[in-house]
Write an enzyme that holds these catalytic residues in place. Structure first.
Site, PDB file in Angstrom:
ATOM      1  N   TYR A   1       8.310 119.279  25.555  1.00 31.50           N
ATOM      2  CA  TYR A   1       7.540 119.700  24.522  1.00 31.50           C
ATOM      3  C   TYR A   1       6.266 120.263  25.103  1.00 31.50           C
ATOM      4  CZ  TYR A   1       9.714 116.129  21.358  1.00 31.50           C
ATOM      5  OH  TYR A   1      10.911 115.540  20.708  1.00 31.50           O
TER       6      TYR A   1
ATOM      7  N   HIS B   1      16.790 111.939  26.392  1.00 33.08           N
ATOM      8  CA  HIS B   1      16.301 112.731  25.164  1.00 33.08           C
ATOM      9  C   HIS B   1      17.552 113.217  24.268  1.00 33.08           C
ATOM     10  CE1 HIS B   1      13.186 115.790  23.656  1.00 33.08           C
ATOM     11  NE2 HIS B   1      13.668 115.377  22.705  1.00 33.08           N
TER      12      HIS B   1
END
Length: 328
Positions: free
Chosen positions: A59, A117
């Site tokens: 991010y 992730h």
């Protein structure tokens, strides 16, 4: 998953995990591509009682969060900080390096929860399963050293979790994935022996010590993977759900609107409350202070069981985010 217990720091109820820690049932998500607002994070921490922050290296906002947390004045020990390992850092040595780098960007000495992730490794010449096992072995070491209070996975399905169970020593704690630190000394000693057998003698198929784990997966009225939820609960894995509003698609559904009117709430509050009542640690995201306040006002009402079942029945299997079902 255990029912939400007494409110933790900030007033948001928390769920006990097998580690002896407690994870707030409501968090604030962040993302890339405009998914971060400094002012909104500070507002969430100072005014809304948020103590659970979910982010990721991908991010690109870990260093920004360090500044927001510092400005908020909230103590580190009152926060639950989750970040995630991106596939470009998968592998034994690179995973350990990436964790230290995330801690440095966040300005913390440890992570409350560190997640793999995505199940797709994308490493030439190696299978996804092989790379995930190498990566998880590093995660186990990070846990042993106390750099990660809990470890887990994000976007893993039952097939991925079964492979990980067979290949590694520690069962993940959370799916998004979690490990605890309060084993009795005898269990801890036994676990160290198991790690030694695994790392030095490459004995890989050792019976796992039970451990609370966290799994984070897309969860909203259109995507309610109950088989995966049941699998996680049967193995003491805390289940976290992201995209609870289906990226806004659920907010305009006639059923959600009807129930919002019935309970004098907003459609977003209906979706978030439904998710929490289904036992899911829920991670909505917003960059607007007023939306975050709205999302947090979900602990002073209860949706009737009949209406929960109506929302459960909206499941049609659609994904609004990543679909890991094609990854082996």
């Amino acid at each position: 998953m255990a029912a939400a217990g007494a409110p933790g720091p900030g007033g948001v109820p928390a769920v006990p995990v097998a580690s002896g820690h407690s994870i707030p049932v409501l968090g604030l998500g962040t993302s890339h591509q405009g998914g971060y607002s400094h002012a909104a994070v500070v507002h969430a921490l100072q005014k809304c009682g948020i103590r659970h922050i979910d982010t990721a290296k991908r991010y690109g906002c870990e260093s920004l969060l360090q500044r927001a947390i510092r400005e908020s004045g909230v103590k580190r020990e009152d926060l639950w900080i989750t970040t995630k390992l991106w596939h470009s850092d998968y592998g034994y040595e690179s995973t350990k390096k990436a964790c230290l780098e995330s801690c440095e960007r966040l300005g913390v000495e440890y992570l409350d929860l560190y997640l793999i992730h995505w199940p797709d490794a994308q490493v030439p010449g190696k299978s996804n399963r092989e790379v995930r096992a190498e990566t998880w072995s590093a995660m186990e070491e990070l846990y042993e050293k106390g750099l990660c209070k809990s470890i887990g996975v994000s976007n893993f399905l039952i097939s991925h979790l079964e492979q990980l169970k067979e290949d590694c020593v520690i069962t993940p704690h959370v799916n998004q994935g979690l490990l605890h630190t309060s084993f009795p000394s005898m269990i801890a000693s036994l676990h160290k022996l198991m790690v030694t057998l695994h790392t030095e003698y490459r004995i890989c198929h050792v019976q796992s010590i039970p451990a609370g784990f966290t799994s984070k997966v897309e969860y909203h009225p259109f995507q309610r993977p109950q088989e995966l939820v049941d699998y996680c609960r049967s193995r003491d894995i805390v289940f976290e759900g992201y995209c609870p509003l289906a990226k806004g698609e659920a907010l305009s559904h006639p059923t959600v609107i009807q129930l919002a009117r019935k309970y004098s709430r907003t459609p977003a509050q209906i979706c978030i409350r439904w998710s929490i009542q289904n036992g899911i640690v829920t991670i909505p995201k917003s960059t607007k202070a007023e939306r975050i306040e709205e999302n947090c006002k979900v602990f002073d009402f209860t949706i009737a069981e009949d209406d929960v079942e109506i929302l459960n029945g909206m499941h049609d299997g659609r994904h609004v985010s990543w679909d890991p079902s094609f990854i082996v």
